[in-house]
Design a protein around this motif. Structure first.
Motif, PDB file in Angstrom:
ATOM      1  N   LEU A   1      21.013  27.134  53.360  1.00 32.43           N
ATOM      2  CA  LEU A   1      20.926  28.107  53.978  1.00 32.43           C
ATOM      3  C   LEU A   1      19.464  28.439  53.458  1.00 32.43           C
ATOM      4  CD1 LEU A   1      23.365  31.058  53.039  1.00 32.43           C
ATOM      5  CD2 LEU A   1      22.672  30.263  55.194  1.00 32.43           C
ATOM      6  N   ARG A   2      19.040  27.493  52.461  1.00 30.39           N
ATOM      7  CA  ARG A   2      17.661  27.357  51.845  1.00 30.39           C
ATOM      8  C   ARG A   2      16.703  26.291  52.317  1.00 30.39           C
ATOM      9  NH1 ARG A   2      19.052  31.662  50.924  1.00 30.39           N
ATOM     10  NH2 ARG A   2      17.290  32.002  52.346  1.00 30.39           N
ATOM     11  N   THR A   3      17.425  25.520  53.380  1.00 31.29           N
ATOM     12  CA  THR A   3      16.553  24.184  53.687  1.00 31.29           C
ATOM     13  C   THR A   3      15.483  24.629  54.571  1.00 31.29           C
ATOM     14  OG1 THR A   3      18.259  23.925  55.411  1.00 31.29           O
ATOM     15  CG2 THR A   3      18.495  22.658  53.491  1.00 31.29           C
ATOM     16  N   ASN A   4      14.499  23.754  54.628  1.00 34.46           N
ATOM     17  CA  ASN A   4      13.310  23.845  55.215  1.00 34.46           C
ATOM     18  C   ASN A   4      13.488  23.122  56.745  1.00 34.46           C
ATOM     19  OD1 ASN A   4      11.843  25.665  53.666  1.00 34.46           O
ATOM     20  ND2 ASN A   4      10.885  23.641  52.533  1.00 34.46           N
ATOM     21  N   ALA A   5      12.598  23.275  57.574  1.00 31.46           N
ATOM     22  CA  ALA A   5      12.513  22.537  58.745  1.00 31.46           C
ATOM     23  C   ALA A   5      12.372  21.302  58.319  1.00 31.46           C
ATOM     24  CB  ALA A   5      11.599  22.944  59.780  1.00 31.46           C
ATOM     25  N   PHE A   6      13.172  20.227  59.207  1.00 30.58           N
ATOM     26  CA  PHE A   6      13.185  18.870  58.857  1.00 30.58           C
ATOM     27  C   PHE A   6      13.713  18.182  57.460  1.00 30.58           C
ATOM     28  CE2 PHE A   6       9.826  19.799  61.964  1.00 30.58           C
ATOM     29  CZ  PHE A   6      10.555  19.124  63.305  1.00 30.58           C
ATOM     30  N   ALA A   7      14.412  19.089  57.008  1.00 36.58           N
ATOM     31  CA  ALA A   7      14.825  18.712  55.700  1.00 36.58           C
ATOM     32  C   ALA A   7      15.843  17.650  55.875  1.00 36.58           C
ATOM     33  CB  ALA A   7      15.820  19.952  55.074  1.00 36.58           C
ATOM     34  N   ARG A   8      15.935  16.810  54.651  1.00 37.37           N
ATOM     35  CA  ARG A   8      16.844  15.571  54.662  1.00 37.37           C
ATOM     36  C   ARG A   8      17.878  15.843  53.489  1.00 37.37           C
ATOM     37  NH1 ARG A   8      11.529  16.444  54.031  1.00 37.37           N
ATOM     38  NH2 ARG A   8      11.345  14.867  52.369  1.00 37.37           N
ATOM     39  N   ILE A   9      19.152  15.678  53.811  1.00 33.54           N
ATOM     40  CA  ILE A   9      20.194  15.550  52.748  1.00 33.54           C
ATOM     41  C   ILE A   9      20.843  14.205  52.747  1.00 33.54           C
ATOM     42  CG2 ILE A   9      22.609  16.639  52.558  1.00 33.54           C
ATOM     43  CD1 ILE A   9      21.453  19.326  53.919  1.00 33.54           C
ATOM     44  N   ALA A  10      21.050  13.755  51.536  1.00 33.11           N
ATOM     45  CA  ALA A  10      21.696  12.404  51.256  1.00 33.11           C
ATOM     46  C   ALA A  10      23.022  12.752  50.553  1.00 33.11           C
ATOM     47  CB  ALA A  10      20.767  11.594  50.462  1.00 33.11           C
ATOM     48  N   VAL A  11      24.144  12.277  51.251  1.00 31.11           N
ATOM     49  CA  VAL A  11      25.549  12.651  50.796  1.00 31.11           C
ATOM     50  C   VAL A  11      26.158  11.651  50.088  1.00 31.11           C
ATOM     51  CG1 VAL A  11      27.733  13.599  51.533  1.00 31.11           C
ATOM     52  CG2 VAL A  11      25.609  14.646  52.601  1.00 31.11           C
ATOM     53  N   CYS A  12      26.275  11.421  49.037  1.00 32.61           N
ATOM     54  CA  CYS A  12      27.099  10.411  48.492  1.00 32.61           C
ATOM     55  C   CYS A  12      28.300  10.592  47.813  1.00 32.61           C
ATOM     56  CB  CYS A  12      26.019   9.457  47.393  1.00 32.61           C
ATOM     57  SG  CYS A  12      26.772   9.990  45.704  1.00 32.61           S
ATOM     58  N   GLY A  13      28.869  12.245  47.679  1.00 28.03           N
ATOM     59  CA  GLY A  13      29.964  12.648  47.080  1.00 28.03           C
ATOM     60  C   GLY A  13      30.413  13.790  47.518  1.00 28.03           C
ATOM     61  N   MET A  14      31.715  14.054  47.755  1.00 25.63           N
ATOM     62  CA  MET A  14      32.434  15.137  48.125  1.00 25.63           C
ATOM     63  C   MET A  14      33.411  15.707  47.219  1.00 25.63           C
ATOM     64  SD  MET A  14      31.234  16.968  50.727  1.00 25.63           S
ATOM     65  CE  MET A  14      29.789  16.437  51.968  1.00 25.63           C
ATOM     66  N   ILE A  15      33.191  15.729  45.912  1.00 27.13           N
ATOM     67  CA  ILE A  15      34.198  15.719  44.868  1.00 27.13           C
ATOM     68  C   ILE A  15      35.146  17.162  44.946  1.00 27.13           C
ATOM     69  CG2 ILE A  15      32.736  16.952  43.223  1.00 27.13           C
ATOM     70  CD1 ILE A  15      34.026  15.243  41.014  1.00 27.13           C
ATOM     71  N   ALA A  16      34.503  18.045  45.737  1.00 26.92           N
ATOM     72  CA  ALA A  16      35.124  19.324  45.879  1.00 26.92           C
ATOM     73  C   ALA A  16      36.527  19.171  46.780  1.00 26.92           C
ATOM     74  CB  ALA A  16      34.467  20.355  46.398  1.00 26.92           C
ATOM     75  N   GLY A  17      36.329  17.912  47.673  1.00 25.85           N
ATOM     76  CA  GLY A  17      37.498  17.659  48.489  1.00 25.85           C
ATOM     77  C   GLY A  17      38.417  16.543  48.375  1.00 25.85           C
ATOM     78  N   TYR A  18      38.371  15.861  46.910  1.00 28.72           N
ATOM     79  CA  TYR A  18      38.958  14.804  46.729  1.00 28.72           C
ATOM     80  C   TYR A  18      40.560  14.872  46.707  1.00 28.72           C
ATOM     81  CZ  TYR A  18      34.666  11.972  46.156  1.00 28.72           C
ATOM     82  OH  TYR A  18      33.494  11.244  46.300  1.00 28.72           O
ATOM     83  N   ASP A  19      40.978  15.957  46.602  1.00 27.47           N
ATOM     84  CA  ASP A  19      42.518  16.343  46.522  1.00 27.47           C
ATOM     85  C   ASP A  19      42.857  16.293  47.894  1.00 27.47           C
ATOM     86  OD1 ASP A  19      42.502  16.248  43.745  1.00 27.47           O
ATOM     87  OD2 ASP A  19      42.532  18.232  43.708  1.00 27.47           O
ATOM     88  N   GLY A  20      42.192  16.187  49.109  1.00 34.14           N
ATOM     89  CA  GLY A  20      42.778  15.920  50.193  1.00 34.14           C
ATOM     90  C   GLY A  20      42.629  17.415  51.111  1.00 34.14           C
TER      91      GLY A  20
END
Length: 338
Positions: free
Chosen positions: A239-258
């Motif tokens: 919701l706070r990202t600017n135009a042309f923001a970049r997001i690097a994703v290396c973990g999703m610990i909130a979903g590791y239980d499936g």
């Protein structure tokens, strides 16, 4: 040869992982063959990716095999060698797993790496000057690629990846804002790691509330974000990202239980022309020497002062690992084996 104690994956989790998924076993070590070395592990690294390996579902890597020693990074000392380039007393980092000793074929490229503990403590080669540090470096430098003056954020900011990310981003002239769980962690992120601000996600009941706090901490918006958690945190950041923001994703610990992790506002990807890229740092070995050199300098000069949570003894590994998944650790989670 000494008796080796190891922890194996005994059965797969059904939902949340428990200590009953693991089992301690002991076995005699074999005699060394030509090219092999015997390593006594001093520290074991515990990392969130291990939870994903415990599942049998499709992922970027094969599942952890039942009855086999749990995967994990280790640092330790060579105690016996039948390899010409390694000798007893050498300190090395490798993937020895959840066990006290490992027999390693040192002819395999990357199986062991000698390290110098003159300026960098041995344990840091499992954290800031190891895989977590390189993970932070790759996400920041190769995906986010920030310019001086831009605002970047990171979830799990007080952990091994987040703390390295902050130091690397500050060195590039960025405004750095962390997201962490609890006042103590946020104070550490700002006062010791030098972040410009840190937001306690536990003080917010939903992503709208968390996003409002991000708006105050990031008045010019967010240009780059490093995601370790997913779920509510990622929704708030988007919701706070600017135009042309970049997001690097290396973990999703909130979903590791499936459980699925739905995204609240995926239309923002298009509206802000965002770049979102997931990555696995072991697939980018070509950057490791450059990254480790910068990270080693940051630690050696005291610019980066990583914090560690250390459990004592191999038997403590399962509980420490489960605590890590719930955010109970403070900094890099290790197990001291010797």
């Amino acid at each position: 040869m000494p008796i080796n104690h190891r922890i194996v994956l005994d059965n797969r989790p059904q939902g949340e992982a428990t200590v009953h998924n693991f089992k301690m076993v002991e076995l005699s070590l074999p005699e060394l063959q030509d090219g092999q070395v015997l390593v006594c592990h001093h520290y074991l690294s515990l990392d969130p990716y291990m939870r994903g390996r415990m599942n049998e579902s499709k992922s970027y890597a094969v599942p952890q095999a039942l009855g086999e020693v749990m995967i994990g990074g280790t640092v330790g000392e060579v105690v016996d060698s039948r390899h010409p380039k390694l000798k007893a007393g050498d300190t090395v980092v490798g993937m020895g797993g959840w066990q006290e000793y490992s027999v390693v074929d040192a002819n395999v490229p990357g199986a062991l790496r000698k390290v110098d503990t003159t300026h960098v403590p041995l344990s840091h080669y499992l954290g800031a000057v190891g895989m977590p540090g390189v993970t932070a470096w790759y996400g920041l430098v190769k995906i986010i690629a920030p310019q001086a003056g831009e605002t970047v954020t990171v979830s799990a900011a007080s952990g091994a990846v987040g703390s390295a990310y902050g130091a690397l981003a500050k060195a590039r002239g960025c405004r750095v804002v962390g997201i962490a769980g609890g006042k103590d962690k946020c104070d550490y992120v700002v006062k010791e790691l030098g972040f410009d601000a840190c937001i306690d996600y536990k003080a917010h009941k939903d992503y709208i509330s968390l996003s409002k706090a991000l708006r105050e901490a990031c008045p010019k918006g967010i240009d780059g974000h490093f995601e370790n958690v997913g779920g509510m945190v990622l929704d708030a950041v988007m919701l706070r990202t600017n135009a042309f923001a970049r997001i690097a994703v290396c973990g999703m610990i909130a979903g590791y239980d499936g459980a699925p992790l739905p995204m609240a506002n995926p239309a923002l990807i298009l509206m802000n022309r965002m770049k979102i890229e997931g990555f696995i740092v072991s697939e980018h070995m070509e950057v490791w020497p450059e990254a480790l050199q910068e990270l080693g300098t940051l630690v050696g000069t005291g610019t980066l002062r990583p914090r560690e949570s250390v459990a004592q003894g191999l038997a403590a590994a399962p509980e420490a690992f489960l605590g890590l998944l719930k955010g109970k650790n403070f900094g890099k989670q290790l197990v001291k084996l010797l």
